[in-house]
Design a protein around this motif. Structure first.
Motif, short mmCIF file in Angstrom:
data_model
loop_
_atom_site.label_atom_id
_atom_site.label_comp_id
_atom_site.label_asym_id
_atom_site.label_seq_id
_atom_site.Cartn_x
_atom_site.Cartn_y
_atom_site.Cartn_z
N ASP A 130 -69.36 14.66 -30.21
CA ASP A 130 -69.89 15.01 -28.88
C ASP A 130 -71.25 14.37 -28.65
O ASP A 130 -71.53 13.83 -27.57
N LEU A 131 -72.09 14.44 -29.67
CA LEU A 131 -73.43 13.86 -29.52
C LEU A 131 -73.32 12.34 -29.39
O LEU A 131 -74.02 11.71 -28.59
N TYR A 132 -72.41 11.77 -30.14
CA TYR A 132 -72.19 10.33 -30.05
C TYR A 132 -71.76 9.94 -28.63
O TYR A 132 -72.29 8.98 -28.04
N ASN A 133 -70.83 10.70 -28.06
CA ASN A 133 -70.39 10.44 -26.69
C ASN A 133 -71.56 10.53 -25.71
O ASN A 133 -71.71 9.70 -24.82
N ALA A 134 -72.37 11.57 -25.89
CA ALA A 134 -73.50 11.80 -24.99
C ALA A 134 -74.44 10.60 -24.97
O ALA A 134 -74.81 10.10 -23.91
N LEU A 135 -74.82 10.13 -26.16
CA LEU A 135 -75.84 9.09 -26.24
C LEU A 135 -75.26 7.71 -25.95
O LEU A 135 -75.93 6.86 -25.35
N SER A 136 -74.01 7.49 -26.33
CA SER A 136 -73.42 6.17 -26.11
C SER A 136 -73.29 5.88 -24.61
O SER A 136 -73.49 4.75 -24.18
N ASN A 137 -72.99 6.91 -23.82
CA ASN A 137 -72.89 6.67 -22.37
C ASN A 137 -74.20 6.14 -21.81
O ASN A 137 -74.21 5.29 -20.92
N LEU A 138 -75.33 6.61 -22.34
CA LEU A 138 -76.63 6.16 -21.85
C LEU A 138 -76.88 4.70 -22.24
O LEU A 138 -77.36 3.90 -21.43
N VAL A 139 -76.52 4.38 -23.48
CA VAL A 139 -76.73 3.00 -23.95
C VAL A 139 -75.78 2.04 -23.19
O VAL A 139 -76.21 0.99 -22.70
N PHE A 140 -74.53 2.44 -23.07
CA PHE A 140 -73.55 1.56 -22.42
C PHE A 140 -73.88 1.37 -20.94
O PHE A 140 -73.73 0.28 -20.40
N ASN A 141 -74.35 2.43 -20.28
CA ASN A 141 -74.75 2.29 -18.87
C ASN A 141 -75.91 1.30 -18.73
O ASN A 141 -75.92 0.48 -17.81
N GLY B 96 -82.97 -2.70 -15.10
CA GLY B 96 -81.87 -3.00 -14.18
C GLY B 96 -82.19 -2.60 -12.74
O GLY B 96 -83.36 -2.52 -12.37
N PRO B 97 -81.15 -2.29 -11.95
CA PRO B 97 -81.33 -2.07 -10.52
C PRO B 97 -82.13 -0.82 -10.15
O PRO B 97 -82.69 -0.75 -9.06
N ASN C 4 -77.31 -3.31 -16.15
CA ASN C 4 -78.42 -4.26 -16.15
C ASN C 4 -77.92 -5.66 -15.81
O ASN C 4 -76.75 -5.99 -16.01
N HIS C 5 -78.82 -6.49 -15.29
CA HIS C 5 -78.46 -7.86 -14.94
C HIS C 5 -78.52 -8.76 -16.15
O HIS C 5 -79.06 -8.38 -17.20
N GLU C 6 -78.02 -9.95 -16.02
CA GLU C 6 -78.11 -10.92 -17.10
C GLU C 6 -79.57 -11.24 -17.35
O GLU C 6 -80.35 -11.39 -16.41
N GLY C 7 -79.92 -11.35 -18.63
CA GLY C 7 -81.31 -11.62 -18.97
C GLY C 7 -82.18 -10.37 -18.93
O GLY C 7 -83.40 -10.45 -19.10
N GLN D 277 -86.80 3.93 -10.83
CA GLN D 277 -87.43 3.37 -9.64
C GLN D 277 -86.57 2.20 -9.18
O GLN D 277 -86.25 1.30 -9.98
N LEU D 278 -86.22 2.24 -7.92
CA LEU D 278 -85.37 1.21 -7.36
C LEU D 278 -86.00 -0.17 -7.56
O LEU D 278 -87.17 -0.36 -7.27
N GLY D 279 -85.21 -1.08 -8.09
CA GLY D 279 -85.70 -2.44 -8.30
C GLY D 279 -86.55 -2.62 -9.56
O GLY D 279 -86.92 -3.74 -9.89
N ILE D 280 -86.85 -1.54 -10.24
CA ILE D 280 -87.71 -1.62 -11.44
C ILE D 280 -86.90 -1.32 -12.70
O ILE D 280 -86.98 -2.04 -13.69
#
Ligand code: ADP
Length: 271
Positions: free
Chosen positions: A149-160, A191-192, A165-168, A243-246
């Motif tokens: 469960d903890l793995y699922n919780a944290l992996s979603n944050l990393v994968f998102n 990212g966005p 995020n954009h390239e680079g 923050q949008l754009g940051i």
């Protein structure tokens, strides 16, 4: 609950009875509405890819002489949509598993430093050189919980962080001990970003800021709902700063435990 308020108040015919009961009914109606919306959402999310697959199957049945190239293309698209359905069903099963009440004996010591190390490796693989990573892990951090469960919780944050995020782009992942009792896990991307009006709703099931982008990135729309539930199970909650754009930072704080000592078969304590 409803019955308790009614029982209590019926004995003395409190004027507030009406108000209390109607408040509780409103709450029940909200829960029912949420459930109805959920079923409608799930049905829609499954129906869309299934309709596509069904259409390709029919086409292939109607045109048995279809050129190989086109056949391969259709099969690829069917595979993509069936993968999407499988991902959704997996997330639904995870959510229902999280909703089941758990015994405290299911809680185990988890080596969080090792888990975060593994997550970083997986994030890097998923990113396929499109982003750079900056990581910092406090060593030997242990928490009590349910590994999967903890793995699922944290992996979603990393994968998102990788998927949105954009390239680079740049991603920072850290596990930082504050003192002997608490640790913060955090993922920051450039990212966005997310506009503030969306932030309170991010952990709702199927809530997406940008529907097209989310689907294209392979998201089921359930990731942060799973994270929220799984964190709650570990006495933690999701913090979002964006923050949008940051960019965005998703973080969660945990109580740590002492590293468990291994007892050898001879009964000696190994450290
Ligand atoms: P999904 O499967 O769509 O990614 P999530 O529940 O994981 O669903 O996230 C909900 C929404 O929050 C996403 O659709 C996306 O719009 C937004 N989101 C999540 N993480 C990020 C991030 N790191 N940067 C920007 N937007 C994000």
């Amino acid at each position: 609950g409803l019955s308790r308020h009614v029982m209590l108040k019926c004995t003395d015919f409190d004027k507030n009875l009406q108000l209390l009961v109607s408040q509780d009914i409103t709450r029940i109606e909200q829960i029912n509405q949420t459930r109805t919306d959920f079923v409608a959402n799930v049905s829609h999310e499954l129906r869309t890819p299934l309709t596509v697959i069904n259409g390709f199957v029919e086409t292939m049945q109607d045109y048995p002489q279809l050129p190989t190239e086109q056949r391969i293309q259709f099969l690829d698209l069917m595979k993509k949509d069936s993968d999407r359905m499988l991902a959704l069903l997996d997330d639904l099963l995870t959510l229902s598993r999280l909703e089941a009440t758990k015994d405290s004996d299911q809680l185990q010591p988890i080596h969080l430093s090792a888990m975060v190390g593994q997550l970083i490796q997986e994030g890097i693989i998923l990113s396929a050189d499109k982003q750079t990573f900056d990581t910092e892990i406090s060593a030997n951090i242990w928490v009590k919980g349910i590994q999967l469960d903890l793995y699922n919780a944290l992996s979603n944050l990393v994968f998102n962080a990788v998927r949105y995020n954009h390239e680079g782009g740049h991603i920072q992942i850290s596990l930082e001990a504050h003192d002997d009792h608490t640790v913060t896990f955090s993922v920051t991307d450039n990212g966005p970003g997310i506009a503030s009006e969306h932030i309170p709703r991010l952990t709702e099931r199927f809530y997406r800021v940008d529907t097209g982008r989310s689907r294209a990135s392979g998201g089921t729309g359930l990731g942060l709902a799973i994270t929220k539930h799984a964190l709650a199970e570990h006495g933690s909650q999701l913090l979002v700063e964006s923050q949008l754009g940051i960019g965005s930072t998703f973080s969660a704080q945990f109580d740590t435990i002492q590293e468990p000592q291994r007892v050898s078969l001879l009964g000696n304590i190994e450290t």
